[in-house]
Scaffold this motif. Sequence first.
Motif, PDB file in Angstrom:
ATOM      1  N   ASN A   1       0.818  -1.213   0.000  1.00 31.26           N
ATOM      2  CA  ASN A   1       0.000   0.000   0.000  1.00 31.26           C
ATOM      3  C   ASN A   1       0.855   1.268   0.000  1.00 31.26           C
ATOM      4  N   LEU A   2       2.123   1.123   0.388  1.00 29.90           N
ATOM      5  CA  LEU A   2       3.016   2.275   0.402  1.00 29.90           C
ATOM      6  C   LEU A   2       3.521   2.621  -0.991  1.00 29.90           C
ATOM      7  N   GLY A   3       3.262   1.739  -1.946  1.00 32.24           N
ATOM      8  CA  GLY A   3       3.743   1.981  -3.304  1.00 32.24           C
ATOM      9  C   GLY A   3       3.180   3.241  -3.935  1.00 32.24           C
ATOM     10  N   THR A   4       1.929   3.565  -3.619  1.00 29.77           N
ATOM     11  CA  THR A   4       1.343   4.774  -4.203  1.00 29.77           C
ATOM     12  C   THR A   4       2.068   6.023  -3.723  1.00 29.77           C
ATOM     13  N   VAL A   5       2.623   5.964  -2.499  1.00 31.47           N
ATOM     14  CA  VAL A   5       3.383   7.100  -1.964  1.00 31.47           C
ATOM     15  C   VAL A   5       4.805   7.089  -2.515  1.00 31.47           C
TER      16      VAL A   5
ATOM     17  N   ALA B   1      -2.716 -10.227  -4.740  1.00 33.68           N
ATOM     18  CA  ALA B   1      -2.566  -8.832  -5.170  1.00 33.68           C
ATOM     19  C   ALA B   1      -3.886  -8.244  -5.641  1.00 33.68           C
ATOM     20  N   SER B   2      -4.863  -9.077  -5.930  1.00 32.34           N
ATOM     21  CA  SER B   2      -6.171  -8.583  -6.377  1.00 32.34           C
ATOM     22  C   SER B   2      -6.900  -7.834  -5.275  1.00 32.34           C
ATOM     23  N   GLY B   3      -6.617  -8.184  -4.021  1.00 28.86           N
ATOM     24  CA  GLY B   3      -7.310  -7.548  -2.905  1.00 28.86           C
ATOM     25  C   GLY B   3      -6.695  -6.213  -2.547  1.00 28.86           C
ATOM     26  N   VAL B   4      -6.959  -5.204  -3.353  1.00 27.76           N
ATOM     27  CA  VAL B   4      -6.332  -3.895  -3.169  1.00 27.76           C
ATOM     28  C   VAL B   4      -7.191  -2.942  -2.344  1.00 27.76           C
TER      29      VAL B   4
ATOM     30  N   VAL C   1      -2.933   5.171   7.819  1.00 22.08           N
ATOM     31  CA  VAL C   1      -2.889   6.232   8.836  1.00 22.08           C
ATOM     32  C   VAL C   1      -1.517   6.340   9.493  1.00 22.08           C
ATOM     33  N   PHE C   2      -0.923   5.188   9.855  1.00 17.68           N
ATOM     34  CA  PHE C   2       0.296   5.216  10.658  1.00 17.68           C
ATOM     35  C   PHE C   2       1.587   5.090   9.838  1.00 17.68           C
ATOM     36  N   LEU C   3       1.491   4.655   8.598  1.00 17.57           N
ATOM     37  CA  LEU C   3       2.696   4.521   7.776  1.00 17.57           C
ATOM     38  C   LEU C   3       2.648   5.402   6.531  1.00 17.57           C
ATOM     39  N   ALA C   4       1.589   5.231   5.719  1.00 18.17           N
ATOM     40  CA  ALA C   4       1.530   5.940   4.439  1.00 18.17           C
ATOM     41  C   ALA C   4       1.432   7.451   4.615  1.00 18.17           C
ATOM     42  N   ALA C   5       0.543   7.905   5.488  1.00 18.10           N
ATOM     43  CA  ALA C   5       0.339   9.351   5.657  1.00 18.10           C
ATOM     44  C   ALA C   5       1.588  10.058   6.204  1.00 18.10           C
TER      45      ALA C   5
END
Length: 262
Positions: free
Chosen positions: A111-115, A196-199, A243-247
């Motif tokens: 999920n961090l890939g978008t950042v 990976a489908s469960g995004v 909330v705790f990693l990506a942001a």
Amino acid sequence: MKRNFVYLIIFALAVITISEMIGFQSIPIGPFTVSLLPLVFAILITMFLGFKIFRAGFWKKVYSDENVHFAGKYLLFIMLPLMARYGADVAPQIRDILEVGWVFLIQEFGNLGTVLIGLPIAITLGLRREAIGATLGIGREGELAYISEKYTLESKEGRGVLSIYIIGTLFGAVFFSVFAPILLDIGFSPEALAMASGVGSGSMMSAASATLAARLPEMESTILAYAAASQLLTSFVGTFTMVFLAAPLQQFMYKFLIRGDK
């Protein structure tokens, strides 16, 4: 309003019928095979007929503001039976899922890939505060709620997440249904692609997993179970990851990439 709603139902049934008549199609493109589900044709038909040049007579009644608002508002309820079906698919495969449970947890860092990837690209393209909303995640309900609460949807960040939400709604399922079989042809594991489908998007997960299952019918139960388990985990753990990693990571990177921006 009631009459326009009837037109919407008739139109939806007609699109479903046409799409099912077209059926599952495989299109060879060089060394790859692009698999298209009836869902893809349904989306393409409704998108094509939604162009302004068709907004007259019957089509104007189908695509009325009331119908568009109704469809968007109740999309979640329409997806609930599908989610219940995928939940039932998990149970027969629960032993195999638990054996690779740690992989499901590690994949959440994806999920961090978008950042990490999306934010620098967005800034390079000229986005500023809009990039924060556009790259926090894939722009589904979780990101929409977070940005709405922190910045409001009228802010630049709000416009960014709304843009991604709309784009994902229009093109997400089409993209995933095409991209997943391409990765399969490249040599990726079906189990990995199912995970990976469960995004975090029900429609995107359904499009990707159903396409994979159609290509590998002997693994259908495994693919659907892995995709459903991944989707459920993403919906829960993905919120905390955001909330705790990506942001925080996004704020740090943004300040580093755009010095002095207010």
